[in-house]
Design a protein around this motif. Structure first.
Motif, PDB file in Angstrom:
ATOM      1  N   LEU A  87      54.894  24.696  45.202  1.00 37.72           N
ATOM      2  CA  LEU A  87      54.846  23.902  46.038  1.00 37.72           C
ATOM      3  C   LEU A  87      56.016  23.906  47.139  1.00 37.72           C
ATOM      4  CD1 LEU A  87      53.530  20.214  45.653  1.00 37.72           C
ATOM      5  CD2 LEU A  87      56.030  21.165  46.782  1.00 37.72           C
ATOM      6  N   TYR A  88      54.885  23.696  47.971  1.00 36.02           N
ATOM      7  CA  TYR A  88      55.706  24.241  49.834  1.00 36.02           C
ATOM      8  C   TYR A  88      56.443  22.989  50.210  1.00 36.02           C
ATOM      9  CZ  TYR A  88      57.005  25.665  54.194  1.00 36.02           C
ATOM     10  OH  TYR A  88      58.207  25.461  55.386  1.00 36.02           O
ATOM     11  N   VAL A  89      58.233  22.662  49.491  1.00 35.57           N
ATOM     12  CA  VAL A  89      58.509  21.052  49.471  1.00 35.57           C
ATOM     13  C   VAL A  89      58.329  20.793  50.787  1.00 35.57           C
ATOM     14  CG1 VAL A  89      60.461  20.408  49.142  1.00 35.57           C
ATOM     15  CG2 VAL A  89      59.823  22.075  47.382  1.00 35.57           C
ATOM     16  N   PRO A  90      58.020  22.056  52.221  1.00 35.79           N
ATOM     17  CA  PRO A  90      58.210  20.776  53.551  1.00 35.79           C
ATOM     18  C   PRO A  90      56.975  20.082  53.849  1.00 35.79           C
ATOM     19  CG  PRO A  90      59.964  22.913  53.615  1.00 35.79           C
ATOM     20  CD  PRO A  90      58.673  22.906  52.370  1.00 35.79           C
ATOM     21  N   ARG A  91      56.460  21.196  53.297  1.00 39.40           N
ATOM     22  CA  ARG A  91      54.762  19.838  53.366  1.00 39.40           C
ATOM     23  C   ARG A  91      54.506  19.388  52.349  1.00 39.40           C
ATOM     24  NH1 ARG A  91      53.631  24.186  56.693  1.00 39.40           N
ATOM     25  NH2 ARG A  91      52.187  25.225  55.234  1.00 39.40           N
ATOM     26  N   GLY A  92      54.464  19.692  51.550  1.00 42.24           N
ATOM     27  CA  GLY A  92      53.874  19.284  49.961  1.00 42.24           C
ATOM     28  C   GLY A  92      52.510  19.683  49.537  1.00 42.24           C
ATOM     29  N   ASP A  93      52.705  21.008  50.230  1.00 38.89           N
ATOM     30  CA  ASP A  93      51.126  22.225  50.342  1.00 38.89           C
ATOM     31  C   ASP A  93      51.111  22.475  48.504  1.00 38.89           C
ATOM     32  OD1 ASP A  93      49.718  20.639  51.916  1.00 38.89           O
ATOM     33  OD2 ASP A  93      50.354  22.135  53.033  1.00 38.89           O
ATOM     34  N   ILE A  94      50.149  22.165  47.802  1.00 36.89           N
ATOM     35  CA  ILE A  94      50.452  23.587  46.769  1.00 36.89           C
ATOM     36  C   ILE A  94      49.797  24.556  47.135  1.00 36.89           C
ATOM     37  CG2 ILE A  94      49.137  23.903  44.082  1.00 36.89           C
ATOM     38  CD1 ILE A  94      49.533  20.642  43.748  1.00 36.89           C
ATOM     39  N   GLN A  95      50.732  26.013  46.620  1.00 42.74           N
ATOM     40  CA  GLN A  95      50.067  27.019  47.317  1.00 42.74           C
ATOM     41  C   GLN A  95      50.707  28.377  46.564  1.00 42.74           C
ATOM     42  OE1 GLN A  95      52.768  28.035  50.493  1.00 42.74           O
ATOM     43  NE2 GLN A  95      54.976  28.848  48.964  1.00 42.74           N
ATOM     44  N   LEU A  96      49.940  29.063  46.709  1.00 46.35           N
ATOM     45  CA  LEU A  96      49.757  30.327  46.137  1.00 46.35           C
ATOM     46  C   LEU A  96      51.093  31.583  46.107  1.00 46.35           C
ATOM     47  CD1 LEU A  96      46.465  31.182  44.000  1.00 46.35           C
ATOM     48  CD2 LEU A  96      48.636  30.464  43.220  1.00 46.35           C
ATOM     49  N   THR A  97      51.651  32.267  45.715  1.00 45.80           N
ATOM     50  CA  THR A  97      52.365  32.954  46.242  1.00 45.80           C
ATOM     51  C   THR A  97      51.588  33.967  45.437  1.00 45.80           C
ATOM     52  OG1 THR A  97      55.186  31.577  45.785  1.00 45.80           O
ATOM     53  CG2 THR A  97      54.974  33.857  46.131  1.00 45.80           C
ATOM     54  N   VAL A  98      51.415  35.210  46.286  1.00 43.65           N
ATOM     55  CA  VAL A  98      50.342  36.562  45.802  1.00 43.65           C
ATOM     56  C   VAL A  98      51.104  37.577  45.805  1.00 43.65           C
ATOM     57  CG1 VAL A  98      48.747  37.972  46.306  1.00 43.65           C
ATOM     58  CG2 VAL A  98      48.748  35.337  46.819  1.00 43.65           C
ATOM     59  N   GLN A  99      51.748  37.705  44.716  1.00 48.89           N
ATOM     60  CA  GLN A  99      52.284  39.159  43.544  1.00 48.89           C
ATOM     61  C   GLN A  99      51.544  40.822  43.864  1.00 48.89           C
ATOM     62  OE1 GLN A  99      55.589  39.073  43.299  1.00 48.89           O
ATOM     63  NE2 GLN A  99      54.989  36.700  43.647  1.00 48.89           N
ATOM     64  N   SER A 100      50.134  40.413  43.288  1.00 51.79           N
ATOM     65  CA  SER A 100      49.393  41.678  43.999  1.00 51.79           C
ATOM     66  C   SER A 100      47.944  40.616  44.333  1.00 51.79           C
ATOM     67  CB  SER A 100      49.603  42.628  42.850  1.00 51.79           C
ATOM     68  OG  SER A 100      48.500  42.271  41.771  1.00 51.79           O
ATOM     69  N   LEU A 101      47.228  41.916  45.419  1.00 55.48           N
ATOM     70  CA  LEU A 101      45.618  41.647  45.831  1.00 55.48           C
ATOM     71  C   LEU A 101      45.154  43.104  45.555  1.00 55.48           C
ATOM     72  CD1 LEU A 101      44.789  39.385  49.189  1.00 55.48           C
ATOM     73  CD2 LEU A 101      43.935  41.662  48.730  1.00 55.48           C
ATOM     74  N   ARG A 102      43.246  41.983  45.484  1.00 57.57           N
ATOM     75  CA  ARG A 102      43.081  43.717  45.493  1.00 57.57           C
ATOM     76  C   ARG A 102      41.312  43.219  45.854  1.00 57.57           C
ATOM     77  NH1 ARG A 102      43.105  43.528  38.919  1.00 57.57           N
ATOM     78  NH2 ARG A 102      41.217  42.204  38.132  1.00 57.57           N
ATOM     79  N   ARG A 103      40.308  43.584  45.832  1.00 60.51           N
ATOM     80  CA  ARG A 103      38.621  43.533  45.743  1.00 60.51           C
ATOM     81  C   ARG A 103      38.539  42.983  44.952  1.00 60.51           C
ATOM     82  NH1 ARG A 103      37.870  45.145  51.447  1.00 60.51           N
ATOM     83  NH2 ARG A 103      38.557  46.886  52.291  1.00 60.51           N
ATOM     84  N   ALA A 104      37.661  42.171  44.887  1.00 59.43           N
ATOM     85  CA  ALA A 104      37.233  41.193  43.729  1.00 59.43           C
ATOM     86  C   ALA A 104      35.870  42.234  43.465  1.00 59.43           C
ATOM     87  CB  ALA A 104      36.530  40.663  44.721  1.00 59.43           C
ATOM     88  N   GLY A 105      36.136  42.506  41.674  1.00 56.25           N
ATOM     89  CA  GLY A 105      34.937  43.411  41.787  1.00 56.25           C
ATOM     90  C   GLY A 105      35.975  44.787  40.957  1.00 56.25           C
ATOM     91  N   MET A 106      36.606  44.637  41.621  1.00 51.62           N
ATOM     92  CA  MET A 106      37.925  46.029  41.139  1.00 51.62           C
ATOM     93  C   MET A 106      37.921  46.175  40.238  1.00 51.62           C
ATOM     94  SD  MET A 106      38.739  47.513  45.246  1.00 51.62           S
ATOM     95  CE  MET A 106      41.114  47.010  44.143  1.00 51.62           C
ATOM     96  N   GLY A 107      39.336  44.878  39.539  1.00 52.66           N
ATOM     97  CA  GLY A 107      39.237  45.118  37.976  1.00 52.66           C
ATOM     98  C   GLY A 107      40.142  46.701  37.982  1.00 52.66           C
ATOM     99  N   GLY A 108      39.645  46.798  36.782  1.00 55.15           N
ATOM    100  CA  GLY A 108      39.784  48.191  36.264  1.00 55.15           C
ATOM    101  C   GLY A 108      40.485  49.924  37.189  1.00 55.15           C
ATOM    102  N   LEU A 109      39.057  49.736  37.961  1.00 49.38           N
ATOM    103  CA  LEU A 109      39.283  50.709  39.084  1.00 49.38           C
ATOM    104  C   LEU A 109      40.547  50.416  39.900  1.00 49.38           C
ATOM    105  CD1 LEU A 109      35.991  51.377  40.706  1.00 49.38           C
ATOM    106  CD2 LEU A 109      36.967  52.788  38.536  1.00 49.38           C
ATOM    107  N   TYR A 110      40.954  49.874  40.419  1.00 47.69           N
ATOM    108  CA  TYR A 110      42.266  49.112  40.928  1.00 47.69           C
ATOM    109  C   TYR A 110      43.260  49.326  40.757  1.00 47.69           C
ATOM    110  CZ  TYR A 110      45.715  47.347  44.704  1.00 47.69           C
ATOM    111  OH  TYR A 110      46.870  46.951  44.787  1.00 47.69           O
ATOM    112  N   GLU A 111      43.052  49.035  38.696  1.00 51.22           N
ATOM    113  CA  GLU A 111      44.911  49.340  38.206  1.00 51.22           C
ATOM    114  C   GLU A 111      44.440  50.802  37.774  1.00 51.22           C
ATOM    115  OE1 GLU A 111      46.364  46.999  36.974  1.00 51.22           O
ATOM    116  OE2 GLU A 111      45.307  45.167  37.999  1.00 51.22           O
ATOM    117  N   ALA A 112      43.611  51.343  37.447  1.00 49.35           N
ATOM    118  CA  ALA A 112      43.237  52.669  37.083  1.00 49.35           C
ATOM    119  C   ALA A 112      43.950  53.698  38.713  1.00 49.35           C
ATOM    120  CB  ALA A 112      41.961  53.804  37.038  1.00 49.35           C
ATOM    121  N   PHE A 113      43.844  53.027  39.784  1.00 52.00           N
ATOM    122  CA  PHE A 113      44.322  53.561  41.301  1.00 52.00           C
ATOM    123  C   PHE A 113      45.534  53.264  40.848  1.00 52.00           C
ATOM    124  CE2 PHE A 113      45.499  52.171  45.085  1.00 52.00           C
ATOM    125  CZ  PHE A 113      44.840  53.935  45.923  1.00 52.00           C
TER     126      PHE A 113
END
Length: 401
Positions: A87-113
């Motif tokens: 949660l971003y305290v100054p605004r009270g917004d719930i948020q995701l702090t992203v660690q990794s990002l890939r195109r949807a459906g890549m899954g195993g291919l991206y991991e292999a990459f």
């Protein structure tokens, strides 16, 4: 009621409590959705929202993490993210702090990459020290691609515009599908064997990760790294990244970009040649002027070193006059000496003595008698007088006292 509900909390305290509870409840989650309101700030951080038919959530991906993504997301992209919920305290917004990002459906291919990328990076295939220099003025360029690829037309058009003087050799191969890696490696070998080019362009148009997967082949990566000919990769669009891009000696964002990096512009080359010509002409002129000045200095020194011809003729005349005077003086001295010696010789002439009334007695050997004992009556003697000589023979020789 819990202690926290009994307390009167500030908004900040409440938000921090919610943030702490969310962090404890959700360690790390994978979330899929469509990107909206994507913004990349100058700081390098990305801010966007993930949404689907049922809702949306704010996301942030910091610079240290998004540098590993390999493409620039856009609003409307379907992606999958690994993130921490908070949660971003100054605004009270719930948020995701992203660690990794890939195109949807890549899954195993991206991991292999990612796994192959990490492996090859550890082996040093991506190191800048290993990569070969790209020739600034290639004598010929080879293109590895499919003859039916639209990218080939773009590359040929760019090369014809920029450097029509450079010969082009096309090495046709599949660039998509399970047989594509072997075909690309065969093209690399053919270029190496023929020794016809000194630069290779490995190009293909854009597509999905599946379409470009041939360029993520491990054996192809080793073949590119071991190629004795420098390789420029131009695979896909600017946001597409493959293993071949990391291994190649130079990565271009597009096939057209690869052609632009490989071939210098003809007009630019002509300008450089004109500049070189002017520089050479300027240096040659400077050298000629410098040598001319040196020649003038040598001529001046030579004029000082050599006597003036008129002065030389004057000196010769003076020397001739002095020589004549010296010779005349010498001749006069010789004449005086001759007269003196002649007078001396005349004084010593026996004839002068005879003229004074003397005579000389010579024996048979023409030797003058100097003692009375040299006279006898047995032989004749010659008596020379001032006006002649006579032969005499003594009948008697009387010895004086």
């Amino acid at each position: 009621m819990s202690e926290i509900s009994k307390q009167i909390l500030s908004v900040g305290d409440l938000n921090r409590a919610i943030a702490s509870s969310l962090e404890e409840r959700f360690d790390s989650v994978w979330v899929s959705g469509e990107i909206s309101n994507f913004k990349a700030y100058d700081s390098g951080h990305w801010y966007f929202s993930l949404k689907d038919e049922e809702g949306q959530i704010r996301c942030v991906m910091f610079r240290g993490r998004n540098s590993q993504v390999g493409f620039m997301p856009q609003s409307g992209d379907l992606v999958e993210v690994s993130a921490n919920l908070g949660l971003y305290v100054p605004r009270g917004d719930i948020q995701l702090t992203v660690q990794s990002l890939r195109r949807a459906g890549m899954g195993g291919l991206y991991e292999a990459f990612l796994r192959l990328k990490a492996k090859l990076a550890n082996e040093g295939l991506f190191d800048a020290e290993r990569k070969r220099d790209i020739p600034s003025h290639p004598r010929s360029i080879g293109i590895i691609t499919s003859p039916q690829a639209a990218a080939l037309k773009d590359v040929l058009s760019t090369l014809a515009r920029r450097a029509p003087h450079i010969p082009i050799v096309i090495y046709p191969t599949l660039v998509q599908g399970p047989d594509a890696p072997a075909g690309i490696m065969a093209a690399l070998k053919a270029a190496e064997k023929e020794h016809a080019v000194d630069l290779l362009l490995l190009v293909r148009g854009g597509g999905s990760i599946e379409d470009l997967w041939a360029f993520n082949d491990e054996q192809l990566a080793y073949a590119i790294a071991q190629s004795p000919i420098p390789v420029v990769s131009g695979v896909g669009h600017e946001t597409d990244v493959t293993i071949a891009d990391f291994v190649a000696d130079l990565r271009a964002p597009t096939p057209t970009g690869a052609a632009e990096l490989a071939a210098p512009r003809k007009d630019q080359l002509l300008q450089e040649l004109a500049a070189i010509e002017q520089a050479l002409l300027h240096r040659a002129t400077q050298r000629i002027e410098r040598e001319a000045q040196t020649l003038d200095q040598l001529a001046l020194r030579l004029n000082h070193a050599l006597p003036n011809p008129d002065r030389m003729r004057e000196q010769i005349t003076n020397w001739q006059q002095r020589l004549n005077q010296a010779w005349n003086v010498r001749v006069d001295n010789l004449k005086r000496n001759q007269s003196h010696f002649a007078a001396q010789l005349e004084m010593l002439n026996p004839q002068r003595t005879l003229e004074r009334g003397y005579a000389v007695i010579l024996n048979n050997q023409k030797q003058a008698a100097r003692h009375p004992k040299q006279l006898n009556t047995d032989t004749s003697f010659e008596i020379r007088l001032a006006e002649g000589q006579v032969q005499v023979q003594f009948s008697e020789v009387l010895q004086g006292q």
